[in-house]
Write an enzyme that holds these catalytic residues in place. Sequence first.
Site, PDB file in Angstrom:
ATOM      1  N   ASP A  72      79.940  28.072 103.383  1.00  0.00           N
ATOM      2  CA  ASP A  72      79.926  27.819 101.943  1.00  0.00           C
ATOM      3  C   ASP A  72      80.707  28.934 101.260  1.00  0.00           C
ATOM      4  O   ASP A  72      80.216  30.058 101.117  1.00  0.00           O
ATOM      5  CB  ASP A  72      78.487  27.765 101.445  1.00  0.00           C
ATOM      6  CG  ASP A  72      78.385  27.140 100.063  1.00  0.00           C
ATOM      7  OD1 ASP A  72      79.426  26.776  99.484  1.00  0.00           O
ATOM      8  OD2 ASP A  72      77.246  26.995  99.569  1.00  0.00           O
ATOM      9  N   ALA A  73      81.932  28.638 100.880  1.00  0.00           N
ATOM     10  CA  ALA A  73      82.834  29.655 100.337  1.00  0.00           C
ATOM     11  C   ALA A  73      83.427  29.206  99.004  1.00  0.00           C
ATOM     12  O   ALA A  73      83.848  30.036  98.210  1.00  0.00           O
ATOM     13  CB  ALA A  73      83.960  29.943 101.330  1.00  0.00           C
ATOM     14  N   LYS A  74      83.477  27.890  98.778  1.00  0.00           N
ATOM     15  CA  LYS A  74      83.980  27.321  97.523  1.00  0.00           C
ATOM     16  C   LYS A  74      85.330  27.905  97.144  1.00  0.00           C
ATOM     17  O   LYS A  74      85.586  28.213  95.983  1.00  0.00           O
ATOM     18  CB  LYS A  74      82.961  27.494  96.390  1.00  0.00           C
ATOM     19  CG  LYS A  74      81.600  26.826  96.691  1.00  0.00           C
ATOM     20  CD  LYS A  74      80.661  26.835  95.508  1.00  0.00           C
ATOM     21  CE  LYS A  74      79.346  26.137  95.788  1.00  0.00           C
ATOM     22  NZ  LYS A  74      78.463  26.833  96.772  1.00  0.00           N
ATOM     23  N   ARG A  75      86.206  28.020  98.130  1.00  0.00           N
ATOM     24  CA  ARG A  75      87.530  28.570  97.886  1.00  0.00           C
ATOM     25  C   ARG A  75      88.385  27.592  97.094  1.00  0.00           C
ATOM     26  O   ARG A  75      88.158  26.368  97.145  1.00  0.00           O
ATOM     27  CB  ARG A  75      88.231  28.883  99.208  1.00  0.00           C
ATOM     28  CG  ARG A  75      87.504  29.862 100.124  1.00  0.00           C
ATOM     29  CD  ARG A  75      87.187  31.169  99.474  1.00  0.00           C
ATOM     30  NE  ARG A  75      86.803  32.183 100.433  1.00  0.00           N
ATOM     31  CZ  ARG A  75      85.890  33.117 100.213  1.00  0.00           C
ATOM     32  NH1 ARG A  75      85.235  33.178  99.071  1.00  0.00           N
ATOM     33  NH2 ARG A  75      85.629  34.026 101.126  1.00  0.00           N
ATOM     34  N   ASP A  99      80.720  30.007  91.773  1.00  0.00           N
ATOM     35  CA  ASP A  99      79.482  29.556  92.424  1.00  0.00           C
ATOM     36  C   ASP A  99      78.320  29.708  91.453  1.00  0.00           C
ATOM     37  O   ASP A  99      78.464  30.293  90.394  1.00  0.00           O
ATOM     38  CB  ASP A  99      79.236  30.361  93.705  1.00  0.00           C
ATOM     39  CG  ASP A  99      78.577  29.513  94.783  1.00  0.00           C
ATOM     40  OD1 ASP A  99      77.542  28.867  94.500  1.00  0.00           O
ATOM     41  OD2 ASP A  99      79.099  29.476  95.905  1.00  0.00           O
TER      42      ASP A  99
END
EC number: 4.1.1.23
Lengths: 271, 271
Positions: A94-97, B99
């Site tokens: 989970d990095a949401k790059r 996030d």
Amino acid sequence: MSTFIQTLHLAWQNTNSLLCVGLDPEPTKFPGALANRSDAIFDFCRKIVDATAPFACAFKPQIAYFAAHRAEDQLEQLIAHIHLKHPALPVILDAKRGDIGSTAEQYAREAFERYRADAVTVNPYMGFDSLEPYLEHKDKGVIVLCRTSNPGGSDLQFLDVGGRPLYQTVAQRAAEKWNTNGQLGLVVGATFPKEIELVRSLVGDMPLLIPGIGAQGGDVEATVRAGRTAAGTGMLINSSRAIIYAGNGDDYADAAALAAQKTRDGINAYR
Amino acid sequence: MSTFIQTLHLAWQNTNSLLCVGLDPEPTKFPGALANRSDAIFDFCRKIVDATAPFACAFKPQIAYFAAHRAEDQLEQLIAHIHLKHPALPVILDAKRGDIGSTAEQYAREAFERYRADAVTVNPYMGFDSLEPYLEHKDKGVIVLCRTSNPGGSDLQFLDVGGRPLYQTVAQRAAEKWNTNGQLGLVVGATFPKEIELVRSLVGDMPLLIPGIGAQGGDVEATVRAGRTAAGTGMLINSSRAIIYAGNGDDYADAAALAAQKTRDGINAYR
């Protein structure tokens, strides 16, 4: 269909679970016995992983919790441990790059080559060419933010675009344009079951990663009824804090296992 | 006005430069003499920094290029070096994080406490509460993606929201709602000078970080005329590859200095 999606389908079948265990380690919440260990983050997570694996279909480490503590090496160790001991369970980083192509190539290397994650979460704000470098890794999964579970999620995602909220455009583009090799999934928060249902109607059987049950308070029954596919799967229902901090003593792993089992069973009651 | 914004205004005054030097180190492009050094990434960037500092108002390391090579320690060293040797020049960590609150707190710690960056780039897709944990660091800057310079930037950012493209809503919210402590800036790509002008008209004197000149081909004159404030500043015009890879021999730092000087002068011709 990418290797990741195949692995996920097998995991759903073989584990009888839709639960994704989120790994958000915060050293201040660890039991005292771990406090002074240099590999406390790895050790805490490893015990959670081994205890909860029988009740999970996937693990989702959140990279920020490692990066804030200079613990990238412990994240590498942790993912290697999951692959070794629980090879049937995919790991979603989970990095949401989200960045332009040349930089996204570097992030894809970070996620898939350095950390050996099976899938990574990404942000769609910069558009399709910011996703392409991840899609070049044909065996991997790419899970795009669509409708997030936080209060501010509505700020942009609920803006009206041609008569419907922005997140639905993201869902439709993901399904119709961006999913060139069957690698995509979407993040849709459990705090909005009606929106899960709308997204499901737009994207067919695409996997949905659903945070927001547990600590964030989403309704399990409504979530499952809204998001399941005809096969009764199609969802990675994530719980992090409610599982990994179910206990705060030295038996925290047992407490996590019990919480994971209850969560899995609570989900399965409505499949 | 945050310390970061004050530092930036002083840097604009004292350096007579609007150039931000982007640090995107790719070891395969380094000159041969560096190839086998374990700290090659730090050493390459350090020499670029020292050579280009006289012509720059800020530095922008892109974290993906460090993370892909397990070089977080070299990024820490590099930012410490900039603070020590060039204390008047702020460091923007280009991370484009986004996030939920509890995770954003960890990313803020990463950027501001671990790396000691003066500002960080963030993604607005998850809304205001995903920005708040960064804003808790009152002395720091937070630079929000608005209109990006890549081809896919239009996929979402150009969707029509109430008669104008989404990125303008982001600009307006940043200026009117989100900038509670004078800490915000916006990313607006140089490939769209008319859009820079529109954003400038919406956000007053808010600093704009403008990538896309140099390797990405944006027009310098149009960019400067579109984005300057009444004081002739207000912009961090970023160039990465066109400066750091201006030369490919052992004199690469000299070549970078020359490219930085020319770029600064090219910008100043239109202020």
